[in-house]
Design a protein around this motif. Structure first.
Motif, PDB file in Angstrom:
ATOM      1  N   PRO A 179       2.073  15.888  -8.810  1.00  0.00           N
ATOM      2  CA  PRO A 179       1.370  16.174  -7.717  1.00  0.00           C
ATOM      3  C   PRO A 179       1.490  15.389  -7.061  1.00  0.00           C
ATOM      4  O   PRO A 179       2.818  14.347  -6.826  1.00  0.00           O
ATOM      5  CB  PRO A 179       0.137  15.715  -7.992  1.00  0.00           C
ATOM      6  CG  PRO A 179      -0.146  14.660  -9.534  1.00  0.00           C
ATOM      7  CD  PRO A 179       1.351  15.442  -9.426  1.00  0.00           C
ATOM      8  N   PHE A 180       1.056  15.274  -5.359  1.00  0.00           N
ATOM      9  CA  PHE A 180       2.222  14.635  -4.534  1.00  0.00           C
ATOM     10  C   PHE A 180       1.271  13.408  -4.299  1.00  0.00           C
ATOM     11  O   PHE A 180      -0.154  13.055  -4.488  1.00  0.00           O
ATOM     12  CB  PHE A 180       1.626  15.592  -2.659  1.00  0.00           C
ATOM     13  CG  PHE A 180       2.255  16.715  -2.924  1.00  0.00           C
ATOM     14  CD1 PHE A 180       3.741  16.682  -2.808  1.00  0.00           C
ATOM     15  CD2 PHE A 180       1.777  18.106  -3.074  1.00  0.00           C
ATOM     16  CE1 PHE A 180       4.700  18.066  -2.705  1.00  0.00           C
ATOM     17  CE2 PHE A 180       2.434  19.204  -2.666  1.00  0.00           C
ATOM     18  CZ  PHE A 180       3.841  18.952  -3.239  1.00  0.00           C
ATOM     19  N   PRO A 181       1.844  12.538  -3.568  1.00  0.00           N
ATOM     20  CA  PRO A 181       0.835  11.388  -3.780  1.00  0.00           C
ATOM     21  C   PRO A 181       0.248  11.071  -2.882  1.00  0.00           C
ATOM     22  O   PRO A 181       0.185  10.110  -1.359  1.00  0.00           O
ATOM     23  CB  PRO A 181       2.432  10.399  -3.093  1.00  0.00           C
ATOM     24  CG  PRO A 181       3.351  10.974  -3.071  1.00  0.00           C
ATOM     25  CD  PRO A 181       3.740  12.311  -3.437  1.00  0.00           C
ATOM     26  N   HIS A 206      -6.813   9.320  -5.305  1.00  0.00           N
ATOM     27  CA  HIS A 206      -5.194   9.304  -5.032  1.00  0.00           C
ATOM     28  C   HIS A 206      -4.839  10.384  -6.272  1.00  0.00           C
ATOM     29  O   HIS A 206      -5.868  10.041  -7.036  1.00  0.00           O
ATOM     30  CB  HIS A 206      -4.776   7.892  -4.541  1.00  0.00           C
ATOM     31  CG  HIS A 206      -3.609   8.265  -4.623  1.00  0.00           C
ATOM     32  ND1 HIS A 206      -2.249   8.812  -5.393  1.00  0.00           N
ATOM     33  CD2 HIS A 206      -2.877   8.325  -3.563  1.00  0.00           C
ATOM     34  CE1 HIS A 206      -1.232   9.020  -4.689  1.00  0.00           C
ATOM     35  NE2 HIS A 206      -1.867   8.171  -3.102  1.00  0.00           N
ATOM     36  N   LEU A 229      -3.022  10.382  -7.683  1.00  0.00           N
ATOM     37  CA  LEU A 229      -1.671   9.481  -9.224  1.00  0.00           C
ATOM     38  C   LEU A 229      -2.261   8.847  -9.988  1.00  0.00           C
ATOM     39  O   LEU A 229      -2.112   8.343 -11.024  1.00  0.00           O
ATOM     40  CB  LEU A 229      -0.743   9.078  -8.019  1.00  0.00           C
ATOM     41  CG  LEU A 229       0.317  10.050  -7.794  1.00  0.00           C
ATOM     42  CD1 LEU A 229       1.125   9.009  -6.720  1.00  0.00           C
ATOM     43  CD2 LEU A 229       1.084  10.630  -8.669  1.00  0.00           C
ATOM     44  N   PHE A 285       8.537  15.646  -6.498  1.00  0.00           N
ATOM     45  CA  PHE A 285       7.906  15.936  -4.783  1.00  0.00           C
ATOM     46  C   PHE A 285       8.656  17.173  -4.292  1.00  0.00           C
ATOM     47  O   PHE A 285       8.248  17.843  -3.977  1.00  0.00           O
ATOM     48  CB  PHE A 285       7.873  15.189  -4.468  1.00  0.00           C
ATOM     49  CG  PHE A 285       6.941  13.918  -4.746  1.00  0.00           C
ATOM     50  CD1 PHE A 285       6.151  14.106  -5.753  1.00  0.00           C
ATOM     51  CD2 PHE A 285       7.115  12.365  -4.183  1.00  0.00           C
ATOM     52  CE1 PHE A 285       5.643  12.564  -6.422  1.00  0.00           C
ATOM     53  CE2 PHE A 285       5.984  11.313  -4.771  1.00  0.00           C
ATOM     54  CZ  PHE A 285       5.770  12.018  -5.545  1.00  0.00           C
ATOM     55  N   ALA A 334       8.102  20.480  -5.577  1.00  0.00           N
ATOM     56  CA  ALA A 334       7.002  20.586  -5.859  1.00  0.00           C
ATOM     57  C   ALA A 334       6.587  21.461  -4.425  1.00  0.00           C
ATOM     58  O   ALA A 334       6.078  22.520  -3.972  1.00  0.00           O
ATOM     59  CB  ALA A 334       5.537  19.873  -5.512  1.00  0.00           C
ATOM     60  N   VAL A 362       6.009  16.018   2.670  1.00  0.00           N
ATOM     61  CA  VAL A 362       6.221  15.803   1.799  1.00  0.00           C
ATOM     62  C   VAL A 362       7.817  14.429   1.511  1.00  0.00           C
ATOM     63  O   VAL A 362       7.398  13.396   1.224  1.00  0.00           O
ATOM     64  CB  VAL A 362       6.951  16.977   0.607  1.00  0.00           C
ATOM     65  CG1 VAL A 362       7.610  16.138  -0.489  1.00  0.00           C
ATOM     66  CG2 VAL A 362       6.272  17.702   0.149  1.00  0.00           C
ATOM     67  N   ARG A 386       0.197   1.634  -2.719  1.00  0.00           N
ATOM     68  CA  ARG A 386      -0.276   2.732  -2.830  1.00  0.00           C
ATOM     69  C   ARG A 386       0.983   3.592  -3.280  1.00  0.00           C
ATOM     70  O   ARG A 386       0.731   4.744  -4.365  1.00  0.00           O
ATOM     71  CB  ARG A 386       0.048   3.397  -1.497  1.00  0.00           C
ATOM     72  CG  ARG A 386      -1.151   3.294  -0.280  1.00  0.00           C
ATOM     73  CD  ARG A 386      -1.367   3.985   0.784  1.00  0.00           C
ATOM     74  NE  ARG A 386      -0.483   2.881   1.120  1.00  0.00           N
ATOM     75  CZ  ARG A 386       0.197   3.927   2.419  1.00  0.00           C
ATOM     76  NH1 ARG A 386      -0.196   5.549   2.321  1.00  0.00           N
ATOM     77  NH2 ARG A 386       0.800   4.020   3.231  1.00  0.00           N
ATOM     78  N   VAL A 422       2.966   4.762  -6.292  1.00  0.00           N
ATOM     79  CA  VAL A 422       3.211   4.537  -7.968  1.00  0.00           C
ATOM     80  C   VAL A 422       3.631   5.134  -8.574  1.00  0.00           C
ATOM     81  O   VAL A 422       4.252   5.207  -9.961  1.00  0.00           O
ATOM     82  CB  VAL A 422       1.543   5.394  -8.146  1.00  0.00           C
ATOM     83  CG1 VAL A 422       1.032   4.570  -9.649  1.00  0.00           C
ATOM     84  CG2 VAL A 422       0.503   5.339  -7.626  1.00  0.00           C
ATOM     85  N   TRP A 423       4.611   6.158  -8.047  1.00  0.00           N
ATOM     86  CA  TRP A 423       5.878   6.797  -8.944  1.00  0.00           C
ATOM     87  C   TRP A 423       6.456   5.686  -9.381  1.00  0.00           C
ATOM     88  O   TRP A 423       7.009   4.664  -8.660  1.00  0.00           O
ATOM     89  CB  TRP A 423       6.533   7.518  -8.127  1.00  0.00           C
ATOM     90  CG  TRP A 423       7.161   7.676  -7.113  1.00  0.00           C
ATOM     91  CD1 TRP A 423       8.251   7.169  -6.826  1.00  0.00           C
ATOM     92  CD2 TRP A 423       6.185   7.349  -5.509  1.00  0.00           C
ATOM     93  NE1 TRP A 423       8.531   6.961  -5.487  1.00  0.00           N
ATOM     94  CE2 TRP A 423       7.361   7.642  -4.853  1.00  0.00           C
ATOM     95  CE3 TRP A 423       5.436   8.096  -5.317  1.00  0.00           C
ATOM     96  CZ2 TRP A 423       7.436   7.095  -3.529  1.00  0.00           C
ATOM     97  CZ3 TRP A 423       5.421   7.743  -3.614  1.00  0.00           C
ATOM     98  CH2 TRP A 423       6.458   7.434  -2.919  1.00  0.00           C
TER      99      TRP A 423
END
Lengths: 260, 304
Positions: A104-106, A153, A155, B182, B185, B200, B301, B303-304
């Motif tokens: 998924p996009f952030p 969110h 994520l 990303f 996607a 994106v 923010r 998180v990845w």
């Protein structure tokens, strides 16, 4: 190879003699297959057998790889998708994709789903609200996120929820075909079960083509199965016939767990 | 036991001695790293503490908000502070579009042809070029061809040239650091290339881009050589008007004031020079702080 195919209208994807190369490395050898509309077709085979390459050639994700080229014909609804006239945005509107690792996009759950329909169809707030809700319901995620999907969110969701979000995201652009590249391999058994149930539910409305490592999964979810090995389509037929009465020794060895 | 090593295994005493030596080496290395860390910290502290101690006596609101008096012997440095801020804003306005989209181009459109490899190598080389070279380039091109004398616009353009290579490179690496998943996607959802970049890639790369942008502009704002020949004026009593004419006029600024003030050390009291020094340092620190905050908020923010 599939004798049960009744009529031309039932065929949604048709590949004829497709060879595929990454540079000098040949990934697909003379693949010819007809995939049936609104059914679940599983592509199985050992690692490196070409099943993912074939899947990714159906929405031309392979175009992104330098040195990738192919010969042969791939048609969707009778149209050559590698023709010069092919519009990639249109193709991918028709052929959605779900990846191995949920991606998924952030951003928020809502925005993840709303982004693509807004881009493709220019919908406004009110239409998007309905679309997002419907997509979440169809992807069996609505009950879990209905209270805060506009703020939450993406994520922050669990892996399984993220994968269902990715399914909702692709449903929201109204595809006819959904490609899934090992959609459960990064998930725990319960999440896997939910995705499998979802796949069964979606068939009938969508053509689902699912690459899987897991033969049992293929047995549970698909009506047709294609077995790839070393870049060749070894055998293709109803899932029942592939598992119960494989015509080839190679197929039998694989589905009985002797290799792969 | 020990069937692989067999009877080649050393005696218990030898092993113990060996283990002790390994532990000692590890400890020694740790001590070495700590001393280097302390050394670096001390060096930085020495600079900051010296400037703060020497500059603080001059520092007050009046010093920052009024102009020099009595032929620079007294008064404040507001015109120079204002000039530095103007130079910085002007520079930022130029480098923002050029640098960021230059970085996007290198990362997403340029490909890997020989020409592009050469261009990228040049950008890397430019990023390490001494700032005085930019000063002379600015004099030759922006000053002599555009305004014929030093001016705010020539200074901004020169500082922008100085800051651009680093901004292009940080933008490119921030974009390259966006996870491929990303991008995939976005592509699979039928986004056009530009939509993938805008919806994106840029949002995901924004913290890195902004950090590079701010740090590089802040660094440029503290440089004296680029503006020495292009923007600076030692001191002007002319009133500044905020209009387009402003860009054509020379502008007093902190680095220039420091460089000239030191050369003419007998004229300006040392106290004022140190005060100017502290003001410039605080200005740059403030900008860096902004970059740190942006990055920290984005990290939370991310998180990845």
């Amino acid at each position: 190879m599939v004798s049960e195919i009744a009529s031309r209208e039932n065929i949604v994807v048709e590949a004829k003699d497709v060879d595929f190369y990454y540079g000098k490395n040949q990934a697909l050898k003379g693949v010819t297959i007809q995939i049936i509309r609104n059914k679940v077709t599983c592509l199985i085979g050992p690692s490196g057998c070409g099943k993912s390459t074939f899947l990714r050639s159906l929405n031309r994700m392979n175009d992104r790889i330098a040195g990738a080229r192919h010969t042969g014909l791939i048609e969707i609804d009778g149209e050559n998708i590698y023709s010069r006239k092919t519009d990639l945005m249109q193709l991918r509107r028709k052929v959605g994709m779900v990846f191995q690792k949920p991606n998924p996009f952030p951003t928020t759950v809502y925005e993840n789903i709303a982004m693509a329909p807004r881009i493709h169809y220019g919908f406004g707030e009110r239409e998007l609200n309905e679309i997002v809700e419907t997509a979440l319901q169809k992807a069996a995620l609505w009950d879990e996120v209905k209270d805060d999907y506009k703020r939450k969110h993406a994520l922050a969701l669990s892996g399984g929820q993220q994968q269902r979000l990715c399914i909702a995201r692709t449903l929201a652009i109204n595809p006819e075909i959904i490609l899934m590249d090992e959609p459960c391999s990064a998930l725990d058994p319960i999440s896997t079960y939910k995705i499998e149930e979802l796949i069964k539910e979606l068939s009938g409305d969508y053509t689902l083509i699912v690459v899987t490592h897991n033969m049992h999964q293929a047995g549970r979810i698909s009506s047709h199965t294609a077995f790839f090995n070393l870049g060749e389509l070894v055998e293709y037929g109803t899932t029942e016939s592939i598992f119960q009465r494989p015509a080839k020794r190679e197929t039998e060895d694989y589905v009985s767990g002797r290799f792969g | 036991m020990a069937s692989v090593i067999g009877d080649r295994i050393p005696s218990r005493a030898k092993l113990a001695a060996r283990d002790a030596r390994r532990k000692l080496n590890s400890r020694l290395f740790e001590v070495w790293l700590w001393s280097m860390g302390v050394l670096i910290t001390l060096a930085i502290l020495a600079v900051i503490v010296t400037i703060v101690i020497k500059g603080l006596p001059a520092m007050n609101w009046e010093f920052l908000s009024t102009g020099p008096k009595e032929g620079m012997k007294e008064g404040g440095i507001w015109p120079m502070l204002r000039g530095s801020i103007l130079l910085m804003i002007g520079t930022l306005l130029i480098v923002l579009p050029v640098g960021v989209f230059g970085g996007v181009f290198l990362a997403e459109y340029a490909g890997t042809s020989r020409l592009v490899t050469l261009v990228r190598a040049c950008v890397v080389a430019l990023a390490g070029t001494p700032s005085v070279i930019y000063g002379l380039f600015g004099l030759a091109v922006f000053v002599l061809l555009i305004t014929k004398h030093t001016s705010l616009i020539a200074g901004c353009l020169t500082l922008a040239m100085f800051a651009l290579p680093v901004i292009v490179l940080t933008t490119e690496s921030a974009i390259k650091a966006v996870p491929e998943s990303f991008v995939e996607a976005g592509v699979s959802l039928g986004m056009s290339k530009w939509q993938v970049i805008r919806k994106v890639i840029l949002p995901a790369a924004l913290p890195g881009i902004v950090t590079g942008l701010v740090l590089s502009t802040g660094r440029a704002a503290g440089e004296a050589p680029p503006i020495l020949f292009t923007a600076g004026i030692y001191y002007s009593t002319a009133k500044l008007t905020f209009d387009l004419e402003m860009f054509k006029k020379p502008v007093a600024n902190l680095p220039y004031h420091l460089a000239e003030g030191y050369r003419q050390g007998s004229v300006i009291p040392e106290k004022i020079i140190w005060g100017t020094c502290l003001t410039l340092m605080l200005l740059v620190l403030l900008i860096n702080l902004a970059a740190i905050i942006v990055r920290a908020r984005a990290r939370k923010r991310q998180v990845w």
